[in-house]
Design a protein around this motif. Structure first.
Motif, PDB file in Angstrom:
ATOM      1  N   GLU A  96       0.851  -1.194   0.000  1.00 49.78           N
ATOM      2  CA  GLU A  96       0.000   0.000   0.000  1.00 49.78           C
ATOM      3  C   GLU A  96       0.886   1.243   0.000  1.00 49.78           C
ATOM      4  OE1 GLU A  96      -3.321  -0.172   2.895  1.00 49.78           O
ATOM      5  OE2 GLU A  96      -2.437  -2.124   3.371  1.00 49.78           O
ATOM      6  N   LEU A  97       1.006   1.869  -1.145  1.00 47.31           N
ATOM      7  CA  LEU A  97       1.814   3.086  -1.256  1.00 47.31           C
ATOM      8  C   LEU A  97       1.028   4.256  -1.840  1.00 47.31           C
ATOM      9  CD1 LEU A  97       5.166   1.582  -2.585  1.00 47.31           C
ATOM     10  CD2 LEU A  97       4.646   2.349  -0.259  1.00 47.31           C
ATOM     11  N   GLN A  98      -0.032   3.974  -2.547  1.00 46.19           N
ATOM     12  CA  GLN A  98      -0.770   5.013  -3.262  1.00 46.19           C
ATOM     13  C   GLN A  98      -1.265   6.124  -2.342  1.00 46.19           C
ATOM     14  OE1 GLN A  98      -3.871   3.395  -5.670  1.00 46.19           O
ATOM     15  NE2 GLN A  98      -4.177   5.288  -6.793  1.00 46.19           N
ATOM     16  N   ASP A  99      -1.677   5.785  -1.140  1.00 47.71           N
ATOM     17  CA  ASP A  99      -2.210   6.800  -0.235  1.00 47.71           C
ATOM     18  C   ASP A  99      -1.142   7.682   0.399  1.00 47.71           C
ATOM     19  OD1 ASP A  99      -1.333   4.621   1.325  1.00 47.71           O
ATOM     20  OD2 ASP A  99      -2.622   5.241   2.980  1.00 47.71           O
ATOM     21  N   LEU A 100       0.138   7.436   0.106  1.00 46.33           N
ATOM     22  CA  LEU A 100       1.211   8.285   0.638  1.00 46.33           C
ATOM     23  C   LEU A 100       1.373   9.577  -0.158  1.00 46.33           C
ATOM     24  CD1 LEU A 100       3.989   5.641   1.389  1.00 46.33           C
ATOM     25  CD2 LEU A 100       2.341   6.648   2.973  1.00 46.33           C
ATOM     26  N   PHE A 101       0.831   9.626  -1.357  1.00 42.42           N
ATOM     27  CA  PHE A 101       0.972  10.814  -2.199  1.00 42.42           C
ATOM     28  C   PHE A 101       0.399  12.036  -1.494  1.00 42.42           C
ATOM     29  CE2 PHE A 101       0.525   7.565  -5.755  1.00 42.42           C
ATOM     30  CZ  PHE A 101       1.892   7.405  -5.865  1.00 42.42           C
ATOM     31  N   GLY A 102       1.207  13.084  -1.412  1.00 41.83           N
ATOM     32  CA  GLY A 102       0.761  14.326  -0.812  1.00 41.83           C
ATOM     33  C   GLY A 102       0.920  14.416   0.696  1.00 41.83           C
TER      34      GLY A 102
ATOM     35  N   ARG B 182       5.513  -0.486   5.793  1.00 46.54           N
ATOM     36  CA  ARG B 182       4.685  -1.037   4.719  1.00 46.54           C
ATOM     37  C   ARG B 182       5.453  -2.037   3.859  1.00 46.54           C
ATOM     38  NH1 ARG B 182       0.429   3.540   2.759  1.00 46.54           N
ATOM     39  NH2 ARG B 182      -0.182   4.231   4.834  1.00 46.54           N
ATOM     40  N   ILE B 183       6.725  -1.754   3.619  1.00 44.46           N
ATOM     41  CA  ILE B 183       7.544  -2.697   2.858  1.00 44.46           C
ATOM     42  C   ILE B 183       7.678  -4.004   3.634  1.00 44.46           C
ATOM     43  CG2 ILE B 183       9.887  -3.173   2.033  1.00 44.46           C
ATOM     44  CD1 ILE B 183      10.045  -0.181   1.233  1.00 44.46           C
ATOM     45  N   ARG B 184       7.997  -3.896   4.902  1.00 46.13           N
ATOM     46  CA  ARG B 184       8.146  -5.095   5.739  1.00 46.13           C
ATOM     47  C   ARG B 184       6.839  -5.885   5.793  1.00 46.13           C
ATOM     48  NH1 ARG B 184       9.967  -2.836   9.985  1.00 46.13           N
ATOM     49  NH2 ARG B 184      12.153  -3.274   9.606  1.00 46.13           N
ATOM     50  N   GLU B 185       5.740  -5.184   6.019  1.00 53.16           N
ATOM     51  CA  GLU B 185       4.427  -5.839   6.104  1.00 53.16           C
ATOM     52  C   GLU B 185       4.085  -6.581   4.813  1.00 53.16           C
ATOM     53  OE1 GLU B 185       0.292  -3.798   5.828  1.00 53.16           O
ATOM     54  OE2 GLU B 185       0.870  -3.787   7.940  1.00 53.16           O
ATOM     55  N   ALA B 186       4.393  -5.986   3.682  1.00 53.80           N
ATOM     56  CA  ALA B 186       4.083  -6.613   2.392  1.00 53.80           C
ATOM     57  C   ALA B 186       4.956  -7.840   2.142  1.00 53.80           C
ATOM     58  CB  ALA B 186       4.274  -5.601   1.267  1.00 53.80           C
ATOM     59  N   LEU B 187       6.235  -7.735   2.451  1.00 52.64           N
ATOM     60  CA  LEU B 187       7.153  -8.813   2.100  1.00 52.64           C
ATOM     61  C   LEU B 187       7.070 -10.022   3.018  1.00 52.64           C
ATOM     62  CD1 LEU B 187      10.274  -6.781   0.976  1.00 52.64           C
ATOM     63  CD2 LEU B 187       8.634  -8.017  -0.455  1.00 52.64           C
ATOM     64  N   VAL B 188       6.804  -9.825   4.301  1.00 51.98           N
ATOM     65  CA  VAL B 188       6.772 -10.985   5.206  1.00 51.98           C
ATOM     66  C   VAL B 188       5.529 -11.849   4.993  1.00 51.98           C
ATOM     67  CG1 VAL B 188       8.272  -9.939   6.944  1.00 51.98           C
ATOM     68  CG2 VAL B 188       5.782  -9.732   7.171  1.00 51.98           C
ATOM     69  N   GLN B 189       4.635 -11.452   4.102  1.00 50.48           N
ATOM     70  CA  GLN B 189       3.515 -12.315   3.728  1.00 50.48           C
ATOM     71  C   GLN B 189       4.021 -13.570   3.007  1.00 50.48           C
ATOM     72  OE1 GLN B 189       0.188 -11.854   4.489  1.00 50.48           O
ATOM     73  NE2 GLN B 189       0.956 -10.174   5.735  1.00 50.48           N
ATOM     74  N   ASP B 190       5.199 -13.466   2.401  1.00 50.09           N
ATOM     75  CA  ASP B 190       5.830 -14.606   1.737  1.00 50.09           C
ATOM     76  C   ASP B 190       6.534 -15.435   2.814  1.00 50.09           C
ATOM     77  OD1 ASP B 190       7.803 -16.260   0.367  1.00 50.09           O
ATOM     78  OD2 ASP B 190       7.433 -15.027  -1.402  1.00 50.09           O
ATOM     79  N   ASP B 191       6.195 -16.707   2.920  1.00 51.79           N
ATOM     80  CA  ASP B 191       6.746 -17.572   3.968  1.00 51.79           C
ATOM     81  C   ASP B 191       8.259 -17.741   3.890  1.00 51.79           C
ATOM     82  OD1 ASP B 191       4.212 -17.963   4.944  1.00 51.79           O
ATOM     83  OD2 ASP B 191       3.901 -19.851   3.871  1.00 51.79           O
ATOM     84  N   ARG B 192       8.849 -17.461   2.754  1.00 49.13           N
ATOM     85  CA  ARG B 192      10.301 -17.594   2.606  1.00 49.13           C
ATOM     86  C   ARG B 192      11.050 -16.391   3.154  1.00 49.13           C
ATOM     87  NH1 ARG B 192       9.830 -18.477  -3.695  1.00 49.13           N
ATOM     88  NH2 ARG B 192       8.471 -16.719  -3.244  1.00 49.13           N
ATOM     89  N   ILE B 193      10.333 -15.297   3.397  1.00 55.28           N
ATOM     90  CA  ILE B 193      10.944 -14.074   3.910  1.00 55.28           C
ATOM     91  C   ILE B 193      10.707 -14.002   5.406  1.00 55.28           C
ATOM     92  CG2 ILE B 193      10.912 -11.554   3.819  1.00 55.28           C
ATOM     93  CD1 ILE B 193      10.113 -11.849   0.840  1.00 55.28           C
TER      94      ILE B 193
END
Length: 112
Positions: free
Chosen positions: A44-50, A63-74
């Protein structure tokens, strides 16, 4: 995947290279935007504009961490280094800790 050429070729990959490709795809897919993906997929990055830069600088790593740890290998995402310019371009460099080892990655975001 050949990111520079915008091509996907027929060879198979696994281990660290597969995690690297999956991470690239995750952080370049806006969450909730495409019906083909689960709501747990993407970032989720779109709402950061402005928004104010100091707030974004604290929010982007989360947000980067939250998105990536959804992958079990990370297992984690660490060592964030964020830089920005006056035009609202933020560059996040970070390390992806995976079950196959550490992978260096970066993501650019324009918040202006």
């Amino acid at each position: 995947m050949q990111v520079d050429d915008d091509k996907v070729r027929g060879s198979l990959t696994d281990d660290a290279e597969a995690v690297k490709q999956a991470a690239y795809k995750i952080i370049n897919t806006e969450r909730y935007r495409h019906v083909i993906y689960s709501w747990n997929y993407g970032i989720e990055l779109q709402d950061l504009f402005g928004k104010p830069i100091p707030w974004c600088l604290s929010e982007i790593p989360r947000r980067i961490r939250e998105a990536l740890v959804q992958d079990d290998r990370i297992t984690d995402v660490t060592d964030f280094n964020l830089t920005y310019d006056k035009r609202g371009n933020v560059l996040a460099r970070f390390t992806i800790n995976s079950i196959y080892g550490d992978i260096s990655a970066e993501k650019g975001v324009n918040i202006a």
